[in-house]
Design a protein around this motif. Sequence first.
Motif, short mmCIF file in Angstrom:
data_model
loop_
_atom_site.label_atom_id
_atom_site.label_comp_id
_atom_site.label_asym_id
_atom_site.label_seq_id
_atom_site.Cartn_x
_atom_site.Cartn_y
_atom_site.Cartn_z
N PRO A 1 0.46 0.89 1.04
CA PRO A 1 1.48 0.19 1.82
C PRO A 1 1.08 0.07 3.29
O PRO A 1 0.64 1.04 3.91
N GLY A 2 1.20 -1.15 3.81
CA GLY A 2 0.87 -1.41 5.21
C GLY A 2 -0.57 -1.88 5.42
O GLY A 2 -0.90 -2.38 6.50
N ILE B 1 9.80 -1.46 1.52
CA ILE B 1 9.55 -1.96 0.17
C ILE B 1 10.80 -1.97 -0.70
O ILE B 1 11.16 -2.99 -1.29
N ASP B 2 11.49 -0.83 -0.78
CA ASP B 2 12.66 -0.78 -1.66
C ASP B 2 13.73 -1.77 -1.21
O ASP B 2 14.38 -2.42 -2.04
N LEU C 1 2.78 -6.80 -3.21
CA LEU C 1 3.72 -6.73 -2.10
C LEU C 1 3.15 -5.78 -1.06
O LEU C 1 3.10 -4.56 -1.28
N ARG C 2 2.68 -6.33 0.05
CA ARG C 2 2.04 -5.52 1.10
C ARG C 2 3.00 -5.37 2.27
O ARG C 2 3.03 -6.21 3.16
N THR D 1 9.57 1.54 -7.75
CA THR D 1 9.84 0.13 -8.04
C THR D 1 8.57 -0.70 -7.88
O THR D 1 8.27 -1.58 -8.69
N TRP D 2 7.83 -0.40 -6.82
CA TRP D 2 6.59 -1.13 -6.56
C TRP D 2 5.61 -0.91 -7.72
O TRP D 2 4.99 -1.86 -8.22
#
Lengths: 390, 390
Positions: free
Chosen positions: B114-115, A315-316, A308-309, B52-53
Motif C-alpha cells: 500500500p502506497g 483502502i477500507d 488498488l494502490r 478486503t483488499w
Amino acid sequence: MTDTPITDARTVQPMGELSPHTEGPPLIEATDAGRQLALRWSNGNQARFPLTWLRDHCACAECRHPMTRERLYMALEVPEQAPAMRLEDGNLILTWADGHVSRFDAVWLHQRRPGQTRDDAVPSRRPWAQDYRPTRVAHADFMAGTAGERAWLTALLRDGLVLLENGPLADEEVRRLAGRIGPLRATNFGARFDVKSKPNPNNAAYTAIGLALHTDLPNWRNPPDIQLLYCLENDAEGGESTFFDGFAAAEALRRQNPEAFRRLSETEIDFRFQDEEHDLVWTAPLLSLDEQGQVIEVRLNNWIRDTLRLPLEEIDAWYDAYRAFWALAQDPRNRLEFSLAPGEMVAFDNRRVLHGRRAFDPSTGRRHLQGTYLDLDMCESRLRVLARRG
Amino acid sequence: MTDTPITDARTVQPMGELSPHTEGPPLIEATDAGRQLALRWSNGNQARFPLTWLRDHCACAECRHPMTRERLYMALEVPEQAPAMRLEDGNLILTWADGHVSRFDAVWLHQRRPGQTRDDAVPSRRPWAQDYRPTRVAHADFMAGTAGERAWLTALLRDGLVLLENGPLADEEVRRLAGRIGPLRATNFGARFDVKSKPNPNNAAYTAIGLALHTDLPNWRNPPDIQLLYCLENDAEGGESTFFDGFAAAEALRRQNPEAFRRLSETEIDFRFQDEEHDLVWTAPLLSLDEQGQVIEVRLNNWIRDTLRLPLEEIDAWYDAYRAFWALAQDPRNRLEFSLAPGEMVAFDNRRVLHGRRAFDPSTGRRHLQGTYLDLDMCESRLRVLARRG
C-alpha cells in the motif's frame, strides 16, 4: 506567401459565421468611450466593446480567410486610437487609423455582447427521472432527413440514451448509421466490434456471461463517448440489456452518503487492460467533477479495475464507498432493462450511462450485436449543422 | 451462466499480470493484525494489507477470468474473519472462512505494498532545454524490432517530439508506421490527411501561406494527441517546419509573468471550426493545469479562436496575457526550425508541442506531407508491451 483573393462580400457569409444572425435589432448609436466603443441597439440594449476586441474580430477578407473562415489577423498590437465610426443600415463601420475598414453586423454584435453566453442547439443534460422512458426514433425517420436525426441526437445528448427501431437486419448497418454523424472512434478492440460469444475471448463482452453495469474502456485517458449497439439477432434465452444513469446515481449518492461521494470523486484509482498486444492503463477517480462540482464522468468497470494502490488507511474506506455506489446500481428503480429486438439500436453516452446485460444461454439461440463508438464532438456538431436548417 | 473452466495454474500467467514480477524477495512472515494481515519479506520490508483488499485481488480462475485476465469477483462483502494463512515457497496462501483459496505471489505483493507507486516503462515528460535537439531514429531500425521502435516511442513521450529518417518515398507510409502503434485517430478532416496547397481549402493547412505556431483541433474536447507528418516531397522554396515546446514556454511565462499565466490558465475561451458539414466548438483555457498546478495541455490556435466571450473588464487583460505568451513563441531560442527532407517523418505531441511552418512558394516546387493522428494511450501501451521483452 500567396495573395489572398478579395472575394465579393455577397458571396461570403457575413462575419465568417454559418450560424444565423439575421434577426435582431439594428444599432442606433455608437460612441467613443476611451479604449472602448459604447453601442446601443433599437431594443434599448447597450454594451461596450474594447477596441482590441473589435479589431481582433474584424471579418473582412484580409482578417478572415474567405474560404476557410479562419482568423488571419493576430492581435499583436493594442489599437492606439479610436477608429472613425459610422452606422450604415444599422450596422457598424469602423475605419482604423491605418485605413483598415471593419464592418460589424449589428445582430452579430448583439449576440456577442460581453458576458453573453453562446446560443447552442445542443441541449443540457437531464438526469433520468423515476418514470424515464427512452425516446424511440424509427429508422426510416432517421434516414429521411433533418427531423428524425435531430430528434435522435437531441435525446441522446439530453438523456444520454436513445433507441432506433425498425431498422434492417443488415450487416454493418451500425457503421452506416454512425457514418452519417462522424468517423468511427477506433480503440484497441478495433473500429467496429461484434458482441457475441467467441471461443477465445480477450474481454468479458465476448463471452455469454452476465455483464454487470460498467463503463467501456475507463483505462483510456478518454473513454469512448457514444456507444452504438445494433441488434442483428437476439433469440437466446436471457441477454436483456441493462442501463443506469451514472449521473443521476452519483447525485443520489451525494445526497445519501456525502462521504462516499467525496471519496469516489477525490480518490484516483488505476484501470488497466492487458493482453499479448496491449497494456493500457489510466488513473482517474470513479466520479469526475468539473470546477463547479458537477459530475461530468463516471468510470466504473470492475473487470479492469487494476490493483488498488492507496495509502493503507484509505483502502477500507474506498471499498465502503465503492459498495455504496454499487448498491444504488442494484436498485431496479434506478435501471432500465429491456431486450433489444433485431433491427433495434441503442445509443448511449458511455461516460454517463453504465451498461450491462444479463447472462444468456447460447444453447437456446443466437445473440449478435454490432457495435461502434462515436465522438460526442461530432454528435454535437451534427446537431448544430442540422439546426442551421431551422 | 457458463461454467468458468478451471485452468491449470501453470498455463495461466500468475496473478493475471503480463508484466514481470519474478524477481524479488520471498515472504518470511505473515501475521494476523485484526482486519489486516502483516507481511514481512526477506529484504526486511514490511507491509499491511486489509483483508478486503486481499480478497478483492485474488487471482484464481474463479476470481479472474483465465482468458481475459479480467476480475470476476465483486467485493460486495467485507471478510468477517481472518483467513487461515501459510507460506509456501515464500508465497502467501490464504484459505478464507468459506473455503475459497487465494494464492499470492510474494514479489507481486511486494510491488503492490500500500502506497507504492506503479512501475511504468513510460518516461516522464522532460521540457526542452536551450540545446535540445530531437532524437532521430532510422526508418530501418524502427522497422527492425524492439530497440528502434522503443527509442522512438521513448523520445516521443519524453520530449514530445521525435524524428524518423531515411524512410521510403511511398504513398501511405505514414499509415503503415502509425498502424504498428495503434488505430488512426479520425477527425472531421478524416483519418489521414494530405498537407499540400489545394484549390478550395477549408483549412489554412491546405494553402501555401505560413502557419503560425498552433495546436491542431483545440475545438475538440480531446484534440488529437500525437501527430505524425511524413514528408514525400519538399522542394518548394520555404516551407520550413517550426516547433515550440508549449510546456517549457508555459513554465517560462509562469516565472516571468505570473499574472498572465494565471489568466491564461483560468480563463476559458471558445474554439470553433465551421464549414458546410461541421460546427465543432469547445471551451477551454489556453493552458490546462492538473490538480498539482502542472501544465498538462496547451491549446493555441489563432485561426479558430472563436468570439472572445468574457466579462467586459477581463477582455483587455486576456489579450495582454495572450500577447505575452505569444511573444515567447517568437523568440528563436524557444523554437526548433528545420526543413523536413523527403523520407523523414516528424511525430509530436499536439497537446504539448505547437507546430507551424513558413510560407512556401508553390511556383518553385512541390511540398507534400501526409499526416495522421494517434492516441497517446496506444503509444504508451506499445512501449509497455515492448518493455516486457526486457
